[in-house]
Design a protein around this motif. Structure first.
Motif, PDB file in Angstrom:
ATOM      1  N   GLY A 200       0.833  -1.209   0.000  1.00 54.79           N
ATOM      2  CA  GLY A 200       0.000   0.000   0.000  1.00 54.79           C
ATOM      3  C   GLY A 200       0.862   1.252   0.000  1.00 54.79           C
ATOM      4  O   GLY A 200       0.663   2.164  -0.825  1.00 54.79           O
ATOM      5  N   VAL A 201       1.842   1.281   0.891  1.00 49.49           N
ATOM      6  CA  VAL A 201       2.735   2.455   0.981  1.00 49.49           C
ATOM      7  C   VAL A 201       3.554   2.571  -0.310  1.00 49.49           C
ATOM      8  O   VAL A 201       3.716   3.667  -0.860  1.00 49.49           O
ATOM      9  N   GLY A 202       4.025   1.441  -0.815  1.00 48.95           N
ATOM     10  CA  GLY A 202       4.834   1.420  -2.042  1.00 48.95           C
ATOM     11  C   GLY A 202       4.058   1.979  -3.221  1.00 48.95           C
ATOM     12  O   GLY A 202       4.572   2.799  -3.992  1.00 48.95           O
ATOM     13  N   LEU A 203       2.802   1.553  -3.356  1.00 47.56           N
ATOM     14  CA  LEU A 203       1.971   2.035  -4.471  1.00 47.56           C
ATOM     15  C   LEU A 203       1.734   3.542  -4.353  1.00 47.56           C
ATOM     16  O   LEU A 203       1.796   4.266  -5.344  1.00 47.56           O
TER      17      LEU A 203
ATOM     18  N   LYS B 282      15.893   6.402 -15.115  1.00 43.47           N
ATOM     19  CA  LYS B 282      17.137   6.107 -14.389  1.00 43.47           C
ATOM     20  C   LYS B 282      16.951   6.249 -12.876  1.00 43.47           C
ATOM     21  O   LYS B 282      17.690   5.661 -12.093  1.00 43.47           O
ATOM     22  N   THR B 283      15.968   7.065 -12.497  1.00 45.91           N
ATOM     23  CA  THR B 283      15.712   7.264 -11.059  1.00 45.91           C
ATOM     24  C   THR B 283      14.910   6.099 -10.493  1.00 45.91           C
ATOM     25  O   THR B 283      15.091   5.703  -9.338  1.00 45.91           O
ATOM     26  N   MET B 284      14.014   5.577 -11.331  1.00 40.32           N
ATOM     27  CA  MET B 284      13.114   4.530 -10.850  1.00 40.32           C
ATOM     28  C   MET B 284      13.855   3.335 -10.238  1.00 40.32           C
ATOM     29  O   MET B 284      13.445   2.854  -9.182  1.00 40.32           O
ATOM     30  N   PRO B 285      14.958   2.874 -10.841  1.00 40.53           N
ATOM     31  CA  PRO B 285      15.657   1.744 -10.219  1.00 40.53           C
ATOM     32  C   PRO B 285      16.062   2.013  -8.773  1.00 40.53           C
ATOM     33  O   PRO B 285      16.048   1.120  -7.939  1.00 40.53           O
ATOM     34  N   GLN B 286      16.398   3.295  -8.486  1.00 35.09           N
ATOM     35  CA  GLN B 286      16.785   3.603  -7.106  1.00 35.09           C
ATOM     36  C   GLN B 286      15.590   3.461  -6.158  1.00 35.09           C
ATOM     37  O   GLN B 286      15.707   2.918  -5.058  1.00 35.09           O
ATOM     38  N   LEU B 287      14.446   3.947  -6.630  1.00 36.35           N
ATOM     39  CA  LEU B 287      13.228   3.795  -5.814  1.00 36.35           C
ATOM     40  C   LEU B 287      12.902   2.324  -5.619  1.00 36.35           C
ATOM     41  O   LEU B 287      12.578   1.866  -4.534  1.00 36.35           O
ATOM     42  N   ILE B 288      13.014   1.593  -6.739  1.00 35.96           N
ATOM     43  CA  ILE B 288      12.698   0.166  -6.692  1.00 35.96           C
ATOM     44  C   ILE B 288      13.701  -0.566  -5.791  1.00 35.96           C
ATOM     45  O   ILE B 288      13.343  -1.492  -5.068  1.00 35.96           O
ATOM     46  N   THR B 289      14.961  -0.119  -5.845  1.00 29.16           N
ATOM     47  CA  THR B 289      15.981  -0.760  -5.000  1.00 29.16           C
ATOM     48  C   THR B 289      15.607  -0.641  -3.530  1.00 29.16           C
ATOM     49  O   THR B 289      15.654  -1.624  -2.784  1.00 29.16           O
ATOM     50  N   VAL B 290      15.217   0.561  -3.127  1.00 26.77           N
ATOM     51  CA  VAL B 290      14.830   0.774  -1.724  1.00 26.77           C
ATOM     52  C   VAL B 290      13.638  -0.126  -1.390  1.00 26.77           C
ATOM     53  O   VAL B 290      13.616  -0.811  -0.353  1.00 26.77           O
TER      54      VAL B 290
END
Lengths: 239, 292
Positions: A14-17, A65-73
């Protein structure tokens, strides 16, 4: 099995979405700001205005390029809860006592994690698509390729972090996973210069092409990580 | 084919040997207790039996099948580890519903009956339950699988004495009612004598005794022998059936498995001063203190 993982993850998901939607959607106002600068109302030269008009694609590239960092976290939090948490909390024993082979158990766990990360990545992209459409009236070129690559990135990152989590089964996995991803990032920066690997660039997004080779590399890396996870878990001793 | 059979089972953790060549079996319908001091290898033995660990050498089979190779055999198995393996974010009822999806033999009716018997509230999250309650919930979930074999690691650990009796009564009821075989570890030997009908004594990772309790009570004696001169403990220990020896002047206290008269004849002692049938605790202490 997958349902269990999702019930377990409902708060995290939920928080991730929510974060994904806000982050992806947040680019729309940014697009508007860029667009408002373009007509030259602020004394920009025609050349500068023309350069600025290509910004949406660069912004898109930057987002991808930013999304992978968000996804990594997100993937780190996921693996900390779903793999390390289960191992340190002892509930992994419940899974291992199921009348199923270990490969089946870990494959379902990885599948559930991939679905979860994929959902978050999709939410971010959907918000970006919507924001982009509203801002420009049309989608920037390369949007499909960039989105596909974003999802492939997300799945590969999750699979690699999942593998590290399964290897260590302790919180140290988070540190190791960050180090591994950092190493991959360096390789990704160096590889194009060595003409070994062409990671998607802003150029390919501007050209509107789908970066098939990059997609294949990411998916292959993810599949390799999942295979290694299964092999490692088959022989893993759990106290 | 026995529900559990181990042959020459060994397990090493790096340099330390946790189990060394354990050969034992658990017959159908029996209630077998594994006793031993801390670090004797009880938990390791159970984890090897259920297939959570890989033996360094030797074999484990459940009804003739290796649980690591044939995981489907776990359908017939209920296992409650020392630390209940429950996901803390779920309620007991959630866990029951999940179990129903992944275990063919799981029965919600049996779950409800077990929860009622063990007095656990299934609507509360595992996180909100005390350790004792968590153990009871884990037991209820295991019972609801209607298993042919229950493997319980210290099932009464963390329970108060009153509940401990009820849990043990539940075990007996299970064994009698469903014909299930039970293998469990325990520290409190009084409980073991009340519940089990077979016992396995582990000392330092080795199986020192495996016998039905009634046989043990009939055969194990503490015999006091008087000699003409102080006897050699080593000579006495070498005699068949002698498990431990303590010499005090010309008197030897011998833990012996068999008729005391036979020991008298074998040992060359002058007379038998006394022979007492040993209970499980005495037998166990004799093994542990004497390191027989």
């Amino acid at each position: 099995m997958i349902r269990r993982e999702f019930v377990n993850a409902r708060w995290r998901l939920g928080v991730g979405l929510l974060v994904a939607l806000v982050t992806g959607g947040g680019f729309a106002p940014l697009f508007f700001v860029v667009r408002s600068l373009v007509p030259g109302a602020h004394g920009l030269s025609p050349a500068a205005a023309a350069a600025l008009s290509s910004k949406p694609a660069y912004l898109l590239s930057w987002f991808v390029k930013t999304m992978p960092q968000l996804i990594t976290v997100y993937a780190l939090i996921l693996v900390l809860g779903s793999v390390v948490g289960e191992a340190t909390g002892g509930s992994i024993t419940w899974l291992l006592m199921l009348p199923r082979p270990r490969w089946w158990i870990i494959l379902h766990k990885q599948l559930a994690a991939s679905l979860e990360v994929g959902l978050v990545a999709l939410a971010a992209l959907a918000a970006l698509w919507t924001g982009g459409s509203v801002a420009f009236g049309r989608l920037p070129p390369g949007m499909i390729g960039a989105s596909l690559l974003g999802i492939a990135d997300a799945l590969a990152i999750e699979a690699v972090i999942g593998f590290v989590g399964i290897w260590f089964l302790t919180p140290i996995a988070v540190v190791v996973a960050v180090a591994v991803l950092f190493a991959f990032s360096i390789i990704a920066q160096i590889a194009p210069a060595l003409d070994v690997l062409h990671v998607a660039s802003a150029r390919s997004f501007l050209a509107g092409t789908i970066p098939w080779s990059d997609l294949a590399v990411m998916l292959a890396a993810g599949a390799l990580a999942v295979t290694c996870s299964v092999l490692v878990f088959q022989r893993k001793e759990l106290w | 084919m026995h529900p559990v059979e181990c042959r020459e089972l060994s397990k090493r953790y790096r340099e330390r040997s946790a189990l060394a060549g354990v050969t034992m079996h658990v017959p159908e319908g029996s209630i077998t207790a594994v006793v031993g001091e801390n670090g004797a290898g009880k938990t390791t033995l159970l984890r090897l039996v259920v297939g959570l660990m890989r033996p360094t050498s030797g074999t484990v089979s459940l009804w003739g099948m290796d649980p690591r190779v044939k995981p489907e055999v776990r359908e017939r198995l209920g296992y409650v580890p020392e630390r209940p393996a429950l996901d803390r974010r779920f309620t007991g009822d959630d866990l029951a519903r999940l179990s129903l999806r992944v275990r063919r033999r799981f029965s919600l009716a049996a779950y409800a009956r077990a929860m009622d018997e063990l007095d656990v509230d299934g609507s509360r999250k595992v996180d909100e339950l005390s350790k004792g309650m968590q153990t009871r919930l884990a037991l209820a979930l295991a019972l609801a699988q209607e298993p042919d074999l229950m493997v319980l690691d210290e099932p009464t650990e963390g329970l108060d004495p009153l509940v401990r009796r009820r849990v043990l009564a539940e075990l007996i009821g299970l064994a009698a009612g469903f014909g299930a075989t039970v293998l469990f570890t325990a520290h409190v030997l009084g409980e073991v004598e009340r519940v089990a009908d077979r016992v396995i004594v582990l000392v330092g990772g080795r199986c020192r005794l495996e016998a039905p309790l009634h046989e043990l009570r009939a055969s194990e004696h503490m015999v006091r022998l008087r000699f003409d001169a102080a006897p050699s403990p080593a000579t006495l220990r070498a005699l068949a059936g002698v498990r431990s020896v303590h010499v005090d002047g010309d008197v030897a206290h011998v833990h012996y498995s068999g008729p005391p008269e036979l020991l008298l004849a074998m040992s060359g002692a002058r007379e038998v001063l006394g022979a007492e049938a040993m209970d499980l605790e005495s037998v166990y202490l004799s093994f542990v203190e004497g390191r027989a």
